[in-house]
Design a protein around this motif. Structure first.
Motif, short mmCIF file in Angstrom:
data_model
loop_
_atom_site.label_atom_id
_atom_site.label_comp_id
_atom_site.label_asym_id
_atom_site.label_seq_id
_atom_site.Cartn_x
_atom_site.Cartn_y
_atom_site.Cartn_z
N LYS A 95 54.78 93.15 64.56
CA LYS A 95 55.86 94.11 65.28
C LYS A 95 56.96 93.35 65.62
CE LYS A 95 56.09 96.20 69.77
NZ LYS A 95 55.30 96.48 71.15
N GLU A 96 56.95 91.82 65.76
CA GLU A 96 58.03 91.03 66.17
C GLU A 96 59.01 90.36 65.02
OE1 GLU A 96 56.18 87.99 68.77
OE2 GLU A 96 55.35 89.50 69.93
N GLY A 97 58.28 90.88 63.85
CA GLY A 97 58.99 90.45 62.42
C GLY A 97 58.72 89.27 62.10
N GLN A 98 57.54 88.73 62.23
CA GLN A 98 57.26 87.23 62.08
C GLN A 98 56.37 87.59 60.87
OE1 GLN A 98 55.87 86.02 66.03
NE2 GLN A 98 57.25 84.36 65.55
N LEU A 99 56.85 87.84 59.61
CA LEU A 99 56.01 88.25 58.51
C LEU A 99 55.51 87.02 57.83
CD1 LEU A 99 55.00 90.44 56.67
CD2 LEU A 99 56.80 90.12 55.26
N GLY A 100 56.26 86.03 57.99
CA GLY A 100 55.84 84.68 57.05
C GLY A 100 54.71 83.90 58.02
N LEU A 101 54.81 84.24 59.41
CA LEU A 101 53.61 83.57 60.07
C LEU A 101 52.40 84.42 60.06
CD1 LEU A 101 52.52 81.72 62.19
CD2 LEU A 101 53.50 83.32 64.09
N VAL B 80 47.08 85.13 57.81
CA VAL B 80 45.71 85.87 57.21
C VAL B 80 45.21 85.10 56.21
CG1 VAL B 80 45.41 87.99 55.72
CG2 VAL B 80 46.77 88.20 57.83
N ARG B 81 46.11 84.30 55.24
CA ARG B 81 45.46 83.71 54.18
C ARG B 81 44.69 82.64 54.66
NH1 ARG B 81 50.71 83.38 50.21
NH2 ARG B 81 50.82 85.35 49.98
N GLU B 82 44.73 81.75 55.88
CA GLU B 82 44.08 80.61 56.27
C GLU B 82 42.88 81.19 56.80
OE1 GLU B 82 44.52 77.11 56.03
OE2 GLU B 82 45.61 78.28 54.43
N TRP C 4 50.07 106.57 63.83
CA TRP C 4 50.69 106.29 62.36
C TRP C 4 51.20 105.11 62.21
CZ3 TRP C 4 48.56 109.07 59.12
CH2 TRP C 4 48.29 110.38 59.49
N LEU C 5 52.03 104.52 63.55
CA LEU C 5 52.84 103.31 63.59
C LEU C 5 51.78 102.33 63.38
CD1 LEU C 5 55.13 101.58 64.03
CD2 LEU C 5 54.92 101.91 66.53
N PHE C 6 50.43 102.30 64.10
CA PHE C 6 49.65 101.30 64.02
C PHE C 6 48.93 101.17 62.64
CE2 PHE C 6 46.65 99.32 67.47
CZ PHE C 6 45.99 98.37 66.37
N GLN C 7 48.50 102.25 62.18
CA GLN C 7 48.11 102.23 60.70
C GLN C 7 48.96 101.72 59.55
OE1 GLN C 7 46.58 106.72 60.19
NE2 GLN C 7 45.08 105.35 59.07
N LEU C 8 50.27 101.93 59.94
CA LEU C 8 51.14 101.20 58.97
C LEU C 8 51.21 99.64 59.17
CD1 LEU C 8 53.71 101.30 57.19
CD2 LEU C 8 55.15 101.33 59.00
N GLY C 9 50.91 99.15 60.42
CA GLY C 9 50.84 97.80 60.75
C GLY C 9 49.69 97.36 59.93
N LEU C 10 48.47 98.05 60.26
CA LEU C 10 47.21 97.79 59.38
C LEU C 10 47.20 97.72 57.86
CD1 LEU C 10 44.71 99.50 61.85
CD2 LEU C 10 45.19 97.07 61.80
N ALA C 11 48.09 98.71 57.42
CA ALA C 11 48.13 98.51 55.93
C ALA C 11 48.83 97.20 55.35
CB ALA C 11 49.04 99.74 55.47
N VAL C 12 49.95 96.74 56.11
CA VAL C 12 50.54 95.64 55.87
C VAL C 12 49.59 94.36 55.96
CG1 VAL C 12 52.38 94.12 56.34
CG2 VAL C 12 53.11 96.59 56.25
N TYR C 13 48.73 94.53 57.02
CA TYR C 13 47.91 93.33 57.48
C TYR C 13 46.86 93.33 55.96
CZ TYR C 13 45.80 90.66 61.36
OH TYR C 13 45.13 89.86 61.94
N ASP C 14 46.31 94.39 55.71
CA ASP C 14 45.21 94.51 54.48
C ASP C 14 45.92 93.82 53.39
OD1 ASP C 14 43.40 95.33 56.16
OD2 ASP C 14 43.04 97.45 55.41
N GLY D 132 58.28 82.99 70.15
CA GLY D 132 57.59 82.88 68.64
C GLY D 132 56.41 81.95 69.13
N ARG D 133 55.55 81.98 67.90
CA ARG D 133 54.34 81.18 68.02
C ARG D 133 54.31 80.23 66.76
NH1 ARG D 133 54.35 83.52 72.86
NH2 ARG D 133 52.40 83.53 73.77
N ASP D 134 55.46 80.14 66.11
CA ASP D 134 55.51 79.01 64.94
C ASP D 134 55.42 77.79 65.52
OD1 ASP D 134 56.31 80.76 62.36
OD2 ASP D 134 57.90 81.43 63.82
#
Length: 545
Positions: A78-84, A89-91, A121-131, A360-362
């Motif tokens: 939601k905060e745009g921290q796609l790289g984090l 997720v990989r770790e 629908w907004l939550f499902q979109l986030g979960l789809a990206v998560y998966d 941020g949590r980086d």
């Protein structure tokens, strides 16, 4: 450094201290949380002579007081921290595969109510990206009748259905200890209750470059000067204290996260239940952990003395109970249901945002006059943080001589034989917590010690093993970090202290007087920092809960 494995923990620690000044170190790491432990492990894997020191106990700070989640950070999308999120997720997936029994999958359920945000629908979109980031697909949405089977105690008014997704959980302190165990097996040295008193400077350096550290033994009082090619500041929320010895400006914003622990029978959740708090829209969760139910978390500025243990405030207690009442109204949960509380301080980089939760949590890595500071970041990404730190040090260290090229996050352990009446889940848990030493833990058990302590998943033998081998200096180390009985049992486990003493006093080599002193100190500490507040203190420094 070879220690006598049959020596009492105090003797083992003394042997390590005596050898400190007689070795030439490539690296001294200050801080015994997950970041420091991860750096020690990766340094040892590369053949470096590495020493880790911790002023309190291993995992004493943030790394035993986290929310216990190994997660990708769905909210960071939601905060745009796609790289984090991608790295996390990989770790997470690596740890689920390589640390089974210590890092376990946890399903989360999020109820969808009429008029509440975020919508389906907004939550499902986030979960789809998560998966997608995790390389997996799963069903997420359930109609109301099916969702109530997954989360039967939630509020039903205006319920439209719900969404489920999978993350992971761990025992954070045991994760630190497992990483340290592996680092020591490769030649790394880690000593607790050994504080960094002062940075040492190279005499031949024009810029006052750090060349070592003066250490003070909090348990015995000795002072040691240790020199190394590099010094790493991995003290988390405490990192500015060492940096300010360099004249560096403050860069951290300590944020407190507080939690409640309730009996599983009073708040029974097979799925973790996640919700947005009705007061401010922040995420709050309740999930099963170590035989109890964990509820968290707050996110507030921590203005108290960092040298004192953090504690929950009355305002935070009310905040978390309000969330439970909102989501589980039929359970009628009250303060009387709370077994214990705990609070941790997060090392977050200060960017001046008004809302602490927006920071941020980086992680960050700073080199200042030869002192490398590594801070921030998440429990989940500790290995990536360690590798980043070592990349910054490559030019200052000799060429590595890897002992474990391309090693997994944690080394695999052999399956335990079916014996002693241990259930499959118990065997997996021991393998995850102790790795290759799991068989030795089982072998150390005396009569009745392979049974679980009521209300927990902890086996009695784990107390014996910790007292015998895991450098327990104080009783609080044993009950708050080597095991988590201080969080899982009412009164910090006071009703079990007689049996704990019978198992552990001889292993520790403590006199009767020492045990009585340690027990009194532990109970006082628990009452002050792990129970519900007895008064209504001002939430010093907090902007909001």
């Amino acid at each position: 450094m070879t220690l006598d494995p049959k020596a009492l923990p105090d003797v083992q620690r003394t042997q390590a201290l005596q050898a400190l000044a007689h070795r030439e170190w490539d690296m001294v790491i200050i801080g015994g949380g997950i970041t420091g432990a991860g750096i020690l492990l990766e340094a040892a894997r590369r053949g470096y002579k590495a020493l880790l020191v911790e002023q309190r106990d291993f995992a004493w700070g943030t790394s035993s007081r986290s929310s216990k989640l190994v997660h990708g950070g769905l909210r960071y999308l939601k905060e745009g921290q796609l790289g984090l999120t991608r790295d996390s997720v990989r770790e997470r997936q690596n740890l689920l595969r390589e640390a089974r029994g210590l890092v376990e999958p946890q399903s989360f359920a999020f109820a969808d109510y009429q008029g509440r945000k975020p919508g389906r629908w907004l939550f499902q979109l986030g979960l789809a990206v998560y998966d997608w980031l995790a390389g997996q697909r799963a069903r997420h949405h359930y109609p109301a009748d099916e969702f109530l089977m997954l989360a039967p105690h939630i509020a039903r008014t205006d319920l439209k259905g719900g969404l489920c997704y999978t993350d992971a959980k761990t025992d954070d302190a045991r994760l630190v200890l497992r990483v340290l165990q592996e680092a020591r097996g490769l030649g790394g040295v880690a000593i607790n209750y050994l504080g960094a008193e002062q940075l040492l400077r190279a005499d031949d350096s024009s810029d006052g470059r750090v060349s070592g550290v003066q250490l003070r033994d909090a348990a015995g009082g000795g002072v040691y000067q240790v020199h190394a090619k590099v010094v790493v500041n991995a003290t988390g929320a405490w990192a500015d204290i060492l940096r300010q010895q360099q004249g560096a400006p403050r860069r951290l914003r300590p944020l407190r996260g507080s939690h409640l622990v309730l009996p599983a029978w009073r708040l029974p959740v097979a799925q973790a239940v996640s919700l947005m708090h009705p007061q401010d829209g922040r995420p709050v969760f309740a999930f099963p952990w170590e035989g109890a139910t964990l509820v968290g978390t707050t996110d507030v500025d921590h203005g108290a003395d960092l040298q004192q243990e953090a504690r929950i405030t009355e305002a935070e207690v009310r905040y978390l109970l309000a969330a439970l009442d909102f989501q589980f109204p039929q359970l009628q949960l009250t303060r009387a249901d709370v077994i214990a509380t705990y609070a941790g301080v997060r090392p977050v980089i200060d960017t001046g945002k008004a809302d602490p939760s927006k920071e941020g949590r980086d992680h960050a890595v700073w080199m200042e006059q030869g002192l490398l500071t590594v801070t921030g970041g998440k429990l989940t990404t500790f290995r990536l943080i360690a590798l980043d730190a070592l990349r910054h040090l490559e030019s200052l260290l000799p060429p590595p001589n890897p002992t474990q090229p391309d090693a997994p996050v944690l080394a695999p352990s052999s399956p335990l034989p079916v014996q002693g009446g241990l259930a499959t889940q118990q065997r997996q848990r021991l393998q995850g917590h102790y790795g290759p030493l799991a068989g030795a833990v089982v072998a150390a058990a005396q009569a009745g010690e392979l049974s679980a302590i009521s209300g927990t998943e902890t086996l009695w033998v784990e107390l014996r093993w910790a007292a015998r081998t895991e450098t327990v200096v104080h009783l609080q180390d044993l009950l708050l970090r080597r095991t988590r009985l201080g969080l899982l049992l009412r009164g910090g486990g006071i009703e079990h202290l007689a049996r704990i003493r019978a198992i552990c006093q001889g292993e520790l080599g403590w006199s009767d007087a020492r045990w009585v002193q340690e027990q009194a100190a532990y109970l006082a500490l628990w009452q002050q920092h792990y129970s519900l507040p007895q008064d209504t203190p001002t939430d010093t420094g907090s902007k909001h809960v």
